[in-house]
Enzyme design. Structure first.
Site, PDB file in Angstrom:
ATOM      1  N   GLY A   1      17.920  33.747  26.560  1.00 55.04           N
ATOM      2  CA  GLY A   1      16.545  33.988  26.139  1.00 55.04           C
ATOM      3  C   GLY A   1      15.894  35.106  26.934  1.00 55.04           C
ATOM      4  O   GLY A   1      15.929  35.107  28.163  1.00 55.04           O
TER       5      GLY A   1
ATOM      6  N   GLY B   1      12.606  35.943  26.737  1.00 57.64           N
ATOM      7  CA  GLY B   1      11.160  35.802  26.735  1.00 57.64           C
ATOM      8  C   GLY B   1      10.617  36.019  28.135  1.00 57.64           C
ATOM      9  O   GLY B   1      11.274  36.606  28.999  1.00 57.64           O
ATOM     10  N   PHE B   2       9.425  35.502  28.397  1.00 60.19           N
ATOM     11  CA  PHE B   2       8.797  35.724  29.695  1.00 60.19           C
ATOM     12  C   PHE B   2       9.627  35.144  30.838  1.00 60.19           C
ATOM     13  O   PHE B   2       9.823  35.786  31.870  1.00 60.19           O
ATOM     14  CB  PHE B   2       7.399  35.105  29.707  1.00 60.19           C
ATOM     15  CG  PHE B   2       6.418  35.843  28.852  1.00 60.19           C
ATOM     16  CD1 PHE B   2       5.880  37.051  29.257  1.00 60.19           C
ATOM     17  CD2 PHE B   2       6.023  35.332  27.620  1.00 60.19           C
ATOM     18  CE1 PHE B   2       4.977  37.734  28.469  1.00 60.19           C
ATOM     19  CE2 PHE B   2       5.117  36.012  26.832  1.00 60.19           C
ATOM     20  CZ  PHE B   2       4.583  37.220  27.251  1.00 60.19           C
ATOM     21  N   GLY B   3      10.123  33.917  30.676  1.00 62.36           N
ATOM     22  CA  GLY B   3      10.885  33.284  31.737  1.00 62.36           C
ATOM     23  C   GLY B   3      12.223  33.937  31.981  1.00 62.36           C
ATOM     24  O   GLY B   3      12.608  34.204  33.125  1.00 62.36           O
TER      25      GLY B   3
ATOM     26  N   VAL C   1      23.166  31.573  20.978  1.00 58.63           N
ATOM     27  CA  VAL C   1      23.870  30.499  21.669  1.00 58.63           C
ATOM     28  C   VAL C   1      23.892  29.269  20.772  1.00 58.63           C
ATOM     29  O   VAL C   1      22.856  28.849  20.247  1.00 58.63           O
ATOM     30  CB  VAL C   1      23.193  30.180  23.012  1.00 58.63           C
ATOM     31  CG1 VAL C   1      23.805  28.926  23.639  1.00 58.63           C
ATOM     32  CG2 VAL C   1      23.317  31.363  23.962  1.00 58.63           C
TER      33      VAL C   1
ATOM     34  N   GLU D   1      -7.745  32.661  17.784  1.00 58.67           N
ATOM     35  CA  GLU D   1      -7.559  34.108  17.719  1.00 58.67           C
ATOM     36  C   GLU D   1      -7.323  34.569  16.284  1.00 58.67           C
ATOM     37  O   GLU D   1      -7.895  35.571  15.837  1.00 58.67           O
ATOM     38  CB  GLU D   1      -6.398  34.505  18.632  1.00 58.67           C
ATOM     39  CG  GLU D   1      -6.735  34.362  20.115  1.00 58.67           C
ATOM     40  CD  GLU D   1      -5.523  34.349  21.023  1.00 58.67           C
ATOM     41  OE1 GLU D   1      -5.706  34.337  22.248  1.00 58.67           O
ATOM     42  OE2 GLU D   1      -4.390  34.324  20.502  1.00 58.67           O
TER      43      GLU D   1
ATOM     44  N   ASP E   1       9.117  26.982  27.975  1.00 54.62           N
ATOM     45  CA  ASP E   1       8.790  26.021  26.913  1.00 54.62           C
ATOM     46  C   ASP E   1       9.904  25.025  26.638  1.00 54.62           C
ATOM     47  O   ASP E   1       9.675  23.980  26.029  1.00 54.62           O
ATOM     48  CB  ASP E   1       8.474  26.770  25.613  1.00 54.62           C
ATOM     49  CG  ASP E   1       7.214  27.600  25.717  1.00 54.62           C
ATOM     50  OD1 ASP E   1       6.454  27.396  26.677  1.00 54.62           O
ATOM     51  OD2 ASP E   1       6.990  28.451  24.835  1.00 54.62           O
TER      52      ASP E   1
END
Length: 427
Positions: free
Chosen positions: A10, A12-14, A78, A178, A311
């Site tokens: 992944g 993403g941010f992490g 994966v 938003e 997450d």
């Protein structure tokens, strides 16, 4: 001795935070993601509302690591894990071996047992989702204009126009607010300036939330401020009501039908399916959201070299568990990288400690709410803080300049430049 291999699932941010923190470590890093780009999800709604283009909030993963010789990128999905053999299975039938595994595969949309709703109410998790939402909103305006040029003002024509010009957002979290605010700011000015027969007052934006208030994790005073701001924009806020069905007619709340052809879902997420596979392999429990429960070092119980972050992971705290937000993922990614380095040095591990930098949500031009510690902000001040934070965390410097220029232009001219209808209708 072979260089230890760290596989990061992944981007993403992490995942990116972990990989970036390992660029100077004595390890090989392989980042695996099914997309070739990192997506700045907090601004995805601005692509959906035609304020930004996809390239301004996404950057190729390879470009981020082009100068880091110990980092490789693999575009693949994966499909499973063999933790005893320390391998990761890929969708092409091959596998990757690892010495350390960091799973940061994020979350997916949760329709709470009603997957059939997805065809009528797209979520907002990817660039493809954003473009589909943008297409639906703009097509609704175009078809409403065509309806006015049709058979006249008979009952059928009027009902169709009302359905086309009613936009329903389901979910009262930050993304829902938003989107609702952005639709109100996009649709009405466009109807006034670009169309000849549409009256902006015909456009209805409805925000539906099952809970008793919006922004349930925020201070109640900020929830009230957010509801007031939405009302000022002409958004109808309905709280304490549950959606019972979504079909081609619209949204059903009990026996009440809200006729709409543009329904957007932001009501919930669940952990990636990889969490369940990790749980089965490691014998680790899952929480109610499908997240795998990790230890104080973010590793799976009994599997010290396998980490789950962001997450996908449930990190227990005294008050429950950490929220699924990007600051948690980034801090966990950096902590896991530091833990791997400490392991290689033979040093003891340290527990993860989360530093809460606060929460914020924007509702429109000069409208936002934010809470940082005991500080509570709303209105212009909160909006400026939101603007600064989101520019700061954009990964690519060129994107920061581009986004700032587009925001400034939209603010001065009150126009959205990316109003292109692309793609075909999803079935």
């Amino acid at each position: 001795m072979d260089t230890p291999h760290v596989v990061v699932v992944g981007a993403g941010f992490g995942g990116l935070a972990a990989a970036r923190a390992l660029v100077d470590a004595p390890v090989r890093v392989t980042i695996v993601d099914r997309a070739n780009h990192h997506l700045f999800q907090p601004l995805l709604y601005q692509v959906a509302m035609a304020a930004l283009s996809p390239a301004e909030i996404a950057v190729p993963i390879r470009a981020l690591f082009r100068d880091e010789r110990n980092v490789s990128v693999l575009m693949a999905e994966v499909t499973g894990f063999d933790l005893d053999a320390r391998t990761v299975a890929l969708d092409d039938g091959t596998s990757l071996s690892f010495d350390f595994l960091v799973v940061a595969a994020g979350a997916e949309t949760n329709y709470y047992g009603h997957p059939e709703w997805a065809a009528h109410a797209p979520s907002l998790k990817s660039i493809e989702d954003a473009l589909e939402i943008r297409r639906r909103v703009l097509v609704a305006l175009e078809r409403a204009e065509s309806a006015r040029h049709g058979a006249g003002d008979d009952a059928a024509d009027e009902a169709l126009r009302r359905k086309l010009l009613t936009f329903v957002v389901i979910g009262g979290g930050p993304t829902g607010l938003e989107l609702a605010g952005a639709i109100a700011e996009l649709a009405r000015p466009i109807a006034k300036s670009d169309f000849r027969t549409l009256d902006p007052s015909w456009i209805k934006v409805i925000l539906v939330e099952a809970g008793e208030r919006l922004l349930a994790t925020f201070d109640p005073r900020l929830s009230e401020k957010a509801a007031e701001s939405l009302t000022e924009l002409g958004v109808t806020v309905r709280t304490g009501v549950r959606v019972t069905n979504i079909d081609d007619q619209g949204v059903w709340i009990g026996e009440e039908l809200i006729a709409s052809s543009s329904i957007l879902w932001t009501a919930g997420v669940r952990a990636s399916g990889l969490a369940a596979k990790l749980s089965k392999e490691a014998g680790a429990p899952l929480d109610r959201g499908g997240r795998v429960v990790v230890g104080e070092d973010c590793a799976l119980p009994g599997r010290p070299r396998v980490f789950a972050i962001g997450d996908l992971a449930c990190f227990p705290t005294a008050g429950g568990s950490l929220p699924g937000v990007s600051p948690v993922a980034m801090q966990q990614g950096r902590h896991v990288a530091a833990t791997i380095v400490r392991d290689l040095r033979g040093e003891p591990r340290e527990p993860f400690r989360y530093f809460d930098k606060g929460s914020m949500a924007t509702i429109g031009r000069q409208r936002a709410v934010a809470q940082v510690g005991k500080l509570r902000m709303s209105g212009v001040v909160a909006w400026l803080a939101w603007l600064f934070v989101h520019l700061w965390y954009l990964i690519d410097f060129k994107n920061r300049l581009s986004v700032l220029a587009d925001w400034f232009w939209s603010y001065v001219r009150f126009r959205h430049g990316a109003r292109l209808i692309t793609g075909r209708e999803r079935r």
